[in-house]
Design an enzyme around this catalytic site. Structure first.
Site, PDB file in Angstrom:
ATOM      1  N   SER A 115      13.102  -0.679 -41.574  1.00 38.19           N
ATOM      2  CA  SER A 115      13.111  -1.939 -42.313  1.00 38.19           C
ATOM      3  C   SER A 115      11.710  -2.413 -42.692  1.00 38.19           C
ATOM      4  CB  SER A 115      13.858  -2.992 -41.491  1.00 38.19           C
ATOM      5  OG  SER A 115      13.989  -4.167 -42.214  1.00 38.19           O
ATOM      6  N   HIS A 116      11.326  -3.566 -42.164  1.00 40.21           N
ATOM      7  CA  HIS A 116      10.053  -4.178 -42.555  1.00 40.21           C
ATOM      8  C   HIS A 116       8.892  -3.690 -41.699  1.00 40.21           C
ATOM      9  CE1 HIS A 116      12.204  -6.309 -39.496  1.00 40.21           C
ATOM     10  NE2 HIS A 116      11.057  -6.740 -39.024  1.00 40.21           N
ATOM     11  N   ASP A 284      11.914  -6.134 -48.772  1.00 38.01           N
ATOM     12  CA  ASP A 284      11.252  -5.385 -47.691  1.00 38.01           C
ATOM     13  C   ASP A 284      11.464  -3.874 -47.805  1.00 38.01           C
ATOM     14  OD1 ASP A 284      13.954  -5.360 -46.997  1.00 38.01           O
ATOM     15  OD2 ASP A 284      13.495  -5.196 -44.866  1.00 38.01           O
ATOM     16  N   ASP A 286      13.540  -1.570 -46.697  1.00 35.93           N
ATOM     17  CA  ASP A 286      14.845  -0.998 -47.033  1.00 35.93           C
ATOM     18  C   ASP A 286      15.676  -1.893 -47.958  1.00 35.93           C
ATOM     19  OD1 ASP A 286      15.050  -2.839 -44.964  1.00 35.93           O
ATOM     20  OD2 ASP A 286      16.891  -1.944 -44.201  1.00 35.93           O
ATOM     21  N   ASP A 288      16.793  -5.050 -47.806  1.00 36.50           N
ATOM     22  CA  ASP A 288      17.806  -6.034 -47.416  1.00 36.50           C
ATOM     23  C   ASP A 288      17.243  -7.444 -47.264  1.00 36.50           C
ATOM     24  OD1 ASP A 288      16.463  -5.439 -45.095  1.00 36.50           O
ATOM     25  OD2 ASP A 288      18.241  -4.979 -43.902  1.00 36.50           O
ATOM     26  N   ARG A 289      15.915  -7.575 -47.245  1.00 33.77           N
ATOM     27  CA  ARG A 289      15.338  -8.928 -47.119  1.00 33.77           C
ATOM     28  C   ARG A 289      14.875  -9.465 -48.474  1.00 33.77           C
ATOM     29  NH1 ARG A 289      11.904  -9.616 -41.587  1.00 33.77           N
ATOM     30  NH2 ARG A 289      13.568  -8.850 -40.244  1.00 33.77           N
ATOM     31  N   LYS A 383      22.748  -7.517 -45.401  1.00 33.34           N
ATOM     32  CA  LYS A 383      22.008  -8.475 -46.201  1.00 33.34           C
ATOM     33  C   LYS A 383      21.457  -7.734 -47.413  1.00 33.34           C
ATOM     34  CE  LYS A 383      18.172  -8.187 -42.996  1.00 33.34           C
ATOM     35  NZ  LYS A 383      18.069  -8.482 -41.578  1.00 33.34           N
TER      36      LYS A 383
HETATM   37  C1  G1P Z   1      14.615  -9.405 -36.875  1.00 30.61           C
HETATM   38  C2  G1P Z   1      15.123 -10.728 -37.391  1.00 30.61           C
HETATM   39  C3  G1P Z   1      16.628 -10.690 -37.490  1.00 30.61           C
HETATM   40  C4  G1P Z   1      17.057  -9.519 -38.374  1.00 30.61           C
HETATM   41  C5  G1P Z   1      16.437  -8.231 -37.864  1.00 30.61           C
HETATM   42  C6  G1P Z   1      16.712  -7.061 -38.804  1.00 30.61           C
HETATM   43  O1  G1P Z   1      15.114  -9.152 -35.596  1.00 30.61           O
HETATM   44  O2  G1P Z   1      14.700 -11.782 -36.572  1.00 30.61           O
HETATM   45  O3  G1P Z   1      17.094 -11.906 -38.008  1.00 30.61           O
HETATM   46  O4  G1P Z   1      18.444  -9.401 -38.404  1.00 30.61           O
HETATM   47  O5  G1P Z   1      15.023  -8.376 -37.746  1.00 30.61           O
HETATM   48  O6  G1P Z   1      16.160  -7.261 -40.063  1.00 30.61           O
HETATM   49  P1  G1P Z   1      14.295  -9.458 -34.251  1.00 30.61           P
HETATM   50  O7  G1P Z   1      13.007  -8.690 -34.361  1.00 30.61           O
HETATM   51  O8  G1P Z   1      14.035 -10.921 -34.237  1.00 30.61           O
HETATM   52  O9  G1P Z   1      15.196  -9.002 -33.142  1.00 30.61           O
HETATM   53 ZN    ZN Z   2      15.163  -4.583 -43.842  1.00 26.72          ZN
END
Ligand code: G1P
Ligand code: ZN
Length: 555
Positions: A115-116, A284, A286, A288-289, A383
């Site tokens: 992801s990010h 981001d 992938d 989804d954000r 998302k």
């Molecule tokens: C974080 C975000 C959460 C999101 C997840 C995946 O998780 O806070 O809302 O669903 O990334 O993108 P966390 O690192 O807080 O567990």
């Molecule tokens: Zn992501």
């Protein structure tokens, strides 16, 4: 040529517990012998895969994606799958995978992404498994995968010559178990077509042709090709509306997280004064954000969800209204106020998209969101960053069609005037020692008895707890989902440890205060929340227990 299925002996690892969203580790951890294979086999062993089933596979283009895709294809063939759908060049955004699973009724999907988190040889890699509704595997599956990954003794694979995943089309293989097909699909078209069924592209096109300027930042990640197709090819936005739209294996050295800190280039453009574009957005790694910006204006994700819910009927897909809304517990209560007005239910779930799936499958909610820049609807079970951007553009296009004006800031101010403002901020303390982070959480929990009734400046604690969620659809219970300190006037401070980091622990402090007074609603969140921030630091003894002087990221 017939390829022989091989059974390879292996030994379990103790650290393959999926977090908030799949398994994420440093690339080097994934590169250990059998590490990736063990996890994939543990997933297959947990699922009851019908012979000949189809699996969807794609990733965000980060380093190690191609290697992992070849490995998964070989293991899928050995484990009874008959077909694998792969995005061209291995690319599929997370929402696109969700859509492909649903559209082609595939058994499930594997998303290769952290992801990010940062990418590259020294960055992170990750795998998520999504079930046949298109959504992330629920905890009962991920818990079983983890249990199996610790005791696994063998995995099955079949060695194929490297599969060409760059060229669209099908390649057939024969194994001693039967026929197996790899189908390389266009990564973008199905998703772009879906968006076109949801939104009024003609209205958005008109808005973009009117001189309204937008800027979209793909952060060198997966949404680049999607943005090119949707904004430039289909909506006729200018090429200069896009930035960083060529996916790179290490996101050009950046941190593909669309927030005020990591999307600094876009933020500088959007806050450049009178000539700044009217609308800005980023997504981001992938896809989804999403982050939404107006001209010199930032929209918090919690507010974004509330505004979209309040304006949903302006969008074709939601013109007859929405069934309900859901938000993760740390997300602000702004959308709750909209739900009251619309007389629809509002659900509060733990952090992580997997908790929304049951509610959407049961038809209880249409829109969902998280404060962490995640927003989406029941069109998929993930998302969806570009969906949120198009939703905003569609609503702005309708406003423009009505009175010739389309301003993000004006929309937010009107929203606050009607509903009041849930002033909100999240402070992250990243990569701190795990023991120190645990000590902070323990210190707060140790005050559960004494805090209620205590006064801190203008605020009085009404109650505190560790959030537990009872899923009304499948009856499951998830405990320890974040510590809440609730104040008499409705303000709150939430403390939570991240479940997605790969280094030490990340402590998140979520701060929220309600501001009904329209004369104070314009204040900067850090100023409006200054007293709450102090109280949070006092209750947690963060400085003393961790030595951290200030947050790494403020959103
Ligand atoms: C974080 C975000 C959460 C999101 C997840 C995946 O998780 O806070 O809302 O669903 O990334 O993108 P966390 O690192 O807080 O567990
Ligand atoms: Zn992501």
């Amino acid at each position: 040529m017939q390829n022989q299925v091989q059974t390879i002996s292996t030994q379990g690892f103790n650290d393959q517990k999926p977090g908030t969203s799949g398994l994420r580790k440093k690339v080097q951890v994934f590169q250990q012998p059998h590490y990736l294979e063990n996890f994939v086999q543990s997933i297959f062993d947990t699922l009851d895969v019908p012979l000949g089933a189809t699996l969807t596979v794609g990733g965000d283009g980060r380093y190690y994606n191609r290697h992992a895709i070849q490995t998964i294809i070989e293991m899928a063939a050995a484990n009874g799958f008959g077909r694998v759908l792969v995005g061209q060049a291995g690319i599929l955004s997370t929402p696109a995978v969700s859509h492909i699973i649903r559209k082609y009724h595939t058994f499930g999907g594997m998303i290769l992404s952290a992801s990010h988190n940062q990418g590259g040889v020294h960055g992170d890699f990750g795998i998520k498994y999504n079930i046949s509704n298109g959504g992330p595997a629920p905890e009962k599956i991920t818990d079983e995968v983890f249990a199996k990954s610790k005791v696994i003794t063998q995995y099955k694979t079949v060695k194929f010559a490297p599969v060409d995943i760059n060229t669209l089309g099908e390649t057939e293989f024969e194994t001693d178990q039967g026929k197996f097909t790899v189908q390389v699909i266009d990564a973008v078209q199905d998703y772009a077509d879906l968006m076109q069924t949801l939104f009024d592209f003609a209205a958005i096109k008109k808005l973009l042709a009117s001189g309204f300027k937008m800027k979209f930042d793909a952060m060198h990640a997966v949404t680049g090709p999607y943005a090119q197709e949707i904004f430039v090819n289909r909506l006729c936005a200018s090429e200069s509306s896009l930035m960083n739209c060529v996916p790179s294996e290490d996101f050009n050295g950046g941190h593909p997280d669309p927030n005020l800190t990591y999307a600094a280039d876009l933020v500088a453009i959007m806050f450049s004064g009178a000539n700044a574009p009217d609308f800005g957005a980023a997504s981001d790694g992938d896809g989804d954000r999403n982050m939404i910006l107006g001209k010199n204006f930032f929209v918090t994700p919690s507010d974004s969800l509330a505004v979209l819910a309040a304006n949903a009927t302006l969008v074709p897909a939601y013109s007859s209204g929405i069934a309900g809304v859901a938000r993760s517990m740390p997300t602000s209560g702004a959308v709750d106020r909209v739900a009251v007005k619309l007389q629809i239910p509002c659900y509060e779930t733990p952090t992580g998209w997997k908790f929304f799936g049951n509610l959407m499958d049961a038809g209880k909610v249409t829109l969902c969101g998280e404060e962490s820049f995640g927003t989406s609807s029941s069109h998929v079970r993930e998302k969806d960053g570009l969906w949120a951007v198009l939703f905003w553009l569609n609503v702005l296009a309708q406003k423009y069609a009505l009175d010739g004006k389309a301003s993000v800031e004006a929309m937010l101010k009107a929203h606050w005037l009607e509903f009041g403002r849930n002033v909100y901020s999240r402070h992250d303390y990243e990569a701190i020692p795990t023991e120190a982070a645990n000590a902070v959480m323990q210190h707060i929990k140790g005050q559960f008895e004494s805090l209620p009734g205590q006064k801190f400046g203008h605020y009085q604690v009404s109650s505190c707890d560790d959030f537990s969620y009872h899923d009304s659809i499948d009856g499951s219970v998830s405990n320890n989902q974040g510590v809440r300190i609730l104040f008499v006037d409705g303000s709150r401070i939430v403390f939570r440890l991240s479940g997605t980091g790969t280094e030490g622990a990340t402590l998140r402090i979520y701060l929220e205060a309600y501001e009904p007074d329209s004369h104070k609603q314009h204040l900067d969140a850090q100023i409006a929340l200054a007293e709450m921030i102090k109280i949070g630091l006092q209750i947690s003894q963060l400085l003393a227990l961790t030595g951290c002087v200030e947050p790494t990221v403020i959103t």
